[in-house]
Write a protein that holds these residues in place. Structure first.
Motif, PDB file in Angstrom:
ATOM      1  N   GLU A 147      21.674 -13.270  19.889  1.00 37.54           N
ATOM      2  CA  GLU A 147      21.953 -11.907  19.435  1.00 37.54           C
ATOM      3  C   GLU A 147      21.914 -11.833  17.915  1.00 37.54           C
ATOM      4  O   GLU A 147      21.351 -10.898  17.340  1.00 37.54           O
ATOM      5  CB  GLU A 147      23.318 -11.433  19.964  1.00 37.54           C
ATOM      6  CG  GLU A 147      23.702 -10.037  19.497  1.00 37.54           C
ATOM      7  CD  GLU A 147      22.727  -8.963  19.952  1.00 37.54           C
ATOM      8  OE1 GLU A 147      22.636  -7.930  19.269  1.00 37.54           O
ATOM      9  OE2 GLU A 147      22.040  -9.150  20.977  1.00 37.54           O
ATOM     10  N   ARG A 163      12.666  -6.588   9.688  1.00 40.89           N
ATOM     11  CA  ARG A 163      11.657  -5.549   9.942  1.00 40.89           C
ATOM     12  C   ARG A 163      12.029  -4.245   9.236  1.00 40.89           C
ATOM     13  O   ARG A 163      11.168  -3.573   8.662  1.00 40.89           O
ATOM     14  CB  ARG A 163      11.481  -5.318  11.434  1.00 40.89           C
ATOM     15  CG  ARG A 163      10.681  -6.412  12.132  1.00 40.89           C
ATOM     16  CD  ARG A 163      10.279  -6.010  13.542  1.00 40.89           C
ATOM     17  NE  ARG A 163      11.399  -5.668  14.395  1.00 40.89           N
ATOM     18  CZ  ARG A 163      12.110  -6.528  15.120  1.00 40.89           C
ATOM     19  NH1 ARG A 163      11.797  -7.804  15.104  1.00 40.89           N
ATOM     20  NH2 ARG A 163      13.117  -6.121  15.871  1.00 40.89           N
ATOM     21  N   ALA A 164      13.313  -3.898   9.281  1.00 42.57           N
ATOM     22  CA  ALA A 164      13.767  -2.665   8.627  1.00 42.57           C
ATOM     23  C   ALA A 164      13.569  -2.742   7.114  1.00 42.57           C
ATOM     24  O   ALA A 164      13.137  -1.766   6.482  1.00 42.57           O
ATOM     25  CB  ALA A 164      15.232  -2.394   8.960  1.00 42.57           C
ATOM     26  N   ARG A 182      18.319 -11.875  16.826  1.00 40.25           N
ATOM     27  CA  ARG A 182      17.692 -10.573  17.071  1.00 40.25           C
ATOM     28  C   ARG A 182      18.090  -9.570  15.992  1.00 40.25           C
ATOM     29  O   ARG A 182      17.264  -8.803  15.499  1.00 40.25           O
ATOM     30  CB  ARG A 182      18.062 -10.045  18.457  1.00 40.25           C
ATOM     31  CG  ARG A 182      17.192 -10.615  19.568  1.00 40.25           C
ATOM     32  CD  ARG A 182      17.357  -9.788  20.836  1.00 40.25           C
ATOM     33  NE  ARG A 182      18.713  -9.860  21.355  1.00 40.25           N
ATOM     34  CZ  ARG A 182      19.121 -10.699  22.298  1.00 40.25           C
ATOM     35  NH1 ARG A 182      18.258 -11.520  22.857  1.00 40.25           N
ATOM     36  NH2 ARG A 182      20.369 -10.703  22.711  1.00 40.25           N
ATOM     37  N   GLN A 183      19.353  -9.574  15.619  1.00 39.09           N
ATOM     38  CA  GLN A 183      19.818  -8.656  14.579  1.00 39.09           C
ATOM     39  C   GLN A 183      19.174  -8.978  13.234  1.00 39.09           C
ATOM     40  O   GLN A 183      18.781  -8.076  12.492  1.00 39.09           O
ATOM     41  CB  GLN A 183      21.340  -8.711  14.469  1.00 39.09           C
ATOM     42  CG  GLN A 183      22.048  -8.071  15.633  1.00 39.09           C
ATOM     43  CD  GLN A 183      23.560  -8.200  15.527  1.00 39.09           C
ATOM     44  OE1 GLN A 183      24.090  -8.829  14.611  1.00 39.09           O
ATOM     45  NE2 GLN A 183      24.257  -7.589  16.478  1.00 39.09           N
ATOM     46  N   ASP A 230      16.261 -10.438  12.799  1.00 48.46           N
ATOM     47  CA  ASP A 230      14.859 -10.035  12.903  1.00 48.46           C
ATOM     48  C   ASP A 230      14.710  -8.528  12.718  1.00 48.46           C
ATOM     49  O   ASP A 230      13.801  -8.061  12.038  1.00 48.46           O
ATOM     50  CB  ASP A 230      14.274 -10.451  14.263  1.00 48.46           C
ATOM     51  CG  ASP A 230      14.113 -11.951  14.390  1.00 48.46           C
ATOM     52  OD1 ASP A 230      14.134 -12.659  13.359  1.00 48.46           O
ATOM     53  OD2 ASP A 230      13.973 -12.426  15.546  1.00 48.46           O
ATOM     54  N   ARG A 231      15.614  -7.773  13.343  1.00 46.29           N
ATOM     55  CA  ARG A 231      15.591  -6.312  13.200  1.00 46.29           C
ATOM     56  C   ARG A 231      15.820  -5.908  11.750  1.00 46.29           C
ATOM     57  O   ARG A 231      15.160  -5.008  11.226  1.00 46.29           O
ATOM     58  CB  ARG A 231      16.676  -5.695  14.091  1.00 46.29           C
ATOM     59  CG  ARG A 231      16.158  -4.645  15.007  1.00 46.29           C
ATOM     60  CD  ARG A 231      17.230  -3.994  15.834  1.00 46.29           C
ATOM     61  NE  ARG A 231      18.441  -4.793  15.956  1.00 46.29           N
ATOM     62  CZ  ARG A 231      19.134  -4.961  17.062  1.00 46.29           C
ATOM     63  NH1 ARG A 231      18.738  -4.383  18.157  1.00 46.29           N
ATOM     64  NH2 ARG A 231      20.215  -5.691  17.090  1.00 46.29           N
TER      65      ARG A 231
END
Length: 135
Positions: free
Chosen positions: A4, A14-15, A7-8, A10-11
């Motif tokens: 998790e 990207r942002a 994933r955060q 990576d997000r």
């Protein structure tokens, strides 16, 4: 839990990438040219060298009839002293430097902006490069 967090992260990456692209587009930049390991942001009228973590406020070259690539080459040649400088950093403290102090994040100790006595480049935060931009 670890997945998790990944994933955060990576997000978030990207942002941040999307934010950078959107910001450049909003400022009128339409592309990027890489030359000798340096990114040059291109607008319709000029190119700007991305020298982070160093800021040098004369890194702009107007695009003429010969195009953006020629403007990048002219700017790169002008940057020679900055790229080769053996920096002599000193912290910014003068009242005249208030504009640079305002754009810099002044967090923990040693992270305040510095100016090179030789080439007048600014290091806004982070590690201070010894030669050129230190990348």
């Amino acid at each position: 839990m670890e997945e998790e967090l990944q994933r955060q992260l990576d997000r978030l990456a990207r942002a941040l990438t999307e934010f950078e692209k959107t910001s450049k587009k909003a400022l009128g930049f339409v592309g990027t040219i890489e030359h000798s390991g340096i990114s040059f942001d291109v607008s319709k009228r000029f190119v700007i060298a991305d020298m982070s973590p160093i800021a040098f406020f004369h890194l702009v070259e107007h695009i003429e009839e010969d195009g953006a690539a020629a403007a990048v080459l002219r700017l790169y040649e002008r940057m020679g002293p900055l790229l080769e400088c053996r920096h002599k950093w000193t912290p910014l403290k003068r009242e005249d430097d208030w504009q640079v102090l305002q754009i810099s994040y002044q967090g923990r100790e040693g992270n305040s902006p510095h100016i090179c006595k030789s080439c007048t480049a600014y290091a806004l935060n982070g590690a201070l490069p010894e030669v050129g931009r230190g990348r």
